[in-house]
Motif scaffolding. Structure first.
Motif, PDB file in Angstrom:
ATOM      1  N   SER A   2    -116.106  34.796  82.037  1.00 32.44           N
ATOM      2  CA  SER A   2    -115.989  33.732  83.032  1.00 32.44           C
ATOM      3  C   SER A   2    -115.079  32.609  82.556  1.00 32.44           C
ATOM      4  N   THR A 366    -108.897  25.603  82.905  1.00 35.03           N
ATOM      5  CA  THR A 366    -109.083  24.954  84.202  1.00 35.03           C
ATOM      6  C   THR A 366    -110.443  24.272  84.254  1.00 35.03           C
ATOM      7  N   ASP A 368    -112.703  25.112  86.267  1.00 35.88           N
ATOM      8  CA  ASP A 368    -113.673  26.192  86.422  1.00 35.88           C
ATOM      9  C   ASP A 368    -114.170  26.680  85.060  1.00 35.88           C
ATOM     10  N   ASP A 371    -116.663  24.120  83.898  1.00 30.20           N
ATOM     11  CA  ASP A 371    -117.883  24.240  84.693  1.00 30.20           C
ATOM     12  C   ASP A 371    -118.713  25.449  84.259  1.00 30.20           C
TER      13      ASP A 371
END
Length: 411
Positions: A2, A366, A368, A371
């Motif tokens: 991820s 990024t 993301d 996160d």
């Protein structure tokens, strides 16, 4: 995966660099050959040398291509020590900071074990910054052959005042080498302006393939070859030059330097967001620099944490299972986890030095990614604490049933 947050270990090859590398692999010619293909290959190597020199504020003649940062560090430390000692037998000491990469520490240690060199480890403060008193003591000695102080630390991201250190070293007549592997593309690295005598860099931290690197060395920085052969690269680094690797390295460094200022701002924002949220998690603490804002500078790409009551192996395994790639400050040697020598030098106790996690950002990072890490960090930290507590409990039970007394402090 991820989120890939281990750019300090290696970062993805940039598409433009991969294309240049691919093109060069289809061309023929040994740069040392005198025929047309060889001369054309030599011309492309020299173009890459000029391109890399321009990117780091050096002269082309000061660029020596290597296979990476480790080779560059070894050539600088060992080569310069041998040359200085040959010129002045009284120069038998080497000074390195206590938080250097193992490529420098082990090279210096080898000189101590096999060449009789006295190795001086320069201490650091709890922030990770060099202790000025230790530097002064070392530079005031008359037997120092070489000093090697990294530009920025690979674990914590702490930046040393290289220009000040170089000026002090020059005043003392001591050549200064700096491992700038982590600094290139993250902070301004200008060879001539810094005043250092030599610096190491590698390609796979800035978007070039693994196996590319360079030592930037002043022409009066004398070195004895570490390996021998055809006498390429100023006679100190023999071996057939790879046009593809030289071209890829030069382009990657040029691209990274061109966007360094804007990229630093972008990465620092991501880093601060990650650290701000992580610091609210029970037991999580930011190492070194954040405790000394405005005093110690650090790389915009590095977020280095300790998780109280946890174990680095369990932390990294948990993050990996959750799809997050991170790294640890702890070294694993012969299957036995060792405390981070960097954190130990900064004054962290054994358990603290074994509970470090490094998130490092790069050109593909990024919001993301940040996160994704924050979404699982608290859960992973809690699980890692339970693993650590269970291990301590097992050790205590084993000690209680053993015939050999075990001191509680060793558990």
């Amino acid at each position: 995966m991820s989120a890939y947050l281990d750019h300090a270990a290696t970062t993805p090859v940039r598409p433009e660099v991969a294309e240049v590398y691919r093109q060069e692999l289809s061309r023929l010619g040994n740069p040392s050959a005198l025929h047309t293909a060889g001369r054309a290959a030599r011309a492309r190597v020299e173009e890459a040398r000029e391109q890399l020199a321009a990117a780091v504020d050096a002269d082309p003649a000061e660029v020596l291509f290597t296979s990476g940062g480790t080779e560059a560090d070894n050539l600088a430390v060992k080569g310069a020590y041998w040359a200085r000692r040959a010129a002045d037998p009284a120069r038998t000491a080497v000074a390195v900071s206590a938080i250097e990469h193992h490529a420098v520490l082990e090279a210096a240690s080898w000189l101590g074990e096999h060449e009789g060199a006295e190795v001086l480890e320069l201490p650091v403060a709890p922030s990770g910054a060099l202790d000025p008193a230790g530097v002064e003591t070392a530079f005031d000695r008359g037997d120092l052959a070489l000093a090697s102080i990294m530009w920025a630390n690979n674990e914590t991201g702490v930046i040393q005042p290289i220009a000040e250190l170089a000026a002090r070293a020059r005043h003392a007549g001591v050549p200064l080498h700096s491992d700038a592997v982590q600094a290139i593309g993250k902070v301004p690295v200008r060879f001539h302006a810094s005043g250092v005598d030599a610096l190491s860099l590698t390609g796979h931290k800035v978007g070039a393939p693994v196996g590319t690197g360079a030592l930037i060395a002043r022409r009066d920085f004398a070195m004895t070859p570490v390996e021998h052969g055809g006498g390429q690269e100023r006679g100190v680094r023999s071996g057939t030059l790879s046009v593809a690797e030289a071209s890829a390295l030069a382009l990657a460094v040029e691209l990274a330097v061109a966007v360094q200022e804007a990229e630093a701002q972008r990465l620092a924002a991501l880093r601060d967001r990650l650290l701000g949220a992580a610091a609210t998690i029970e037991g999580v603490a930011v190492t070194g620099p954040v405790e000394n804002r405005g005093i110690t500078e650090w790389l915009p790409s590095h977020a280095h944490l300790t998780v109280a009551g946890a174990d680095a192996d369990a932390l990294l395994a948990g993050l990996d299972m959750a799809g997050v790639a991170a790294s640890s400050g702890a070294a694993c040697q012969s299957g036995v986890q060792q405390p981070s020598h960097v954190l130990t030098a900064m004054g962290y106790r054994g358990e603290q030095a074994r509970a470090a996690v490094r998130f490092s950002l790069g050109h593909t990072s990024t919001e993301d990614d940040v996160d994704a890490a924050l979404a699982v960090l608290e859960q992973v930290a809690g699980a890692a604490r339970r693993v650590f507590d269970a291990g301590r409990g097992s050790a205590r039970r084993a000690a209680a049933t053993s015939r050999t007394p075990v001191h509680p402090g060793s558990l």
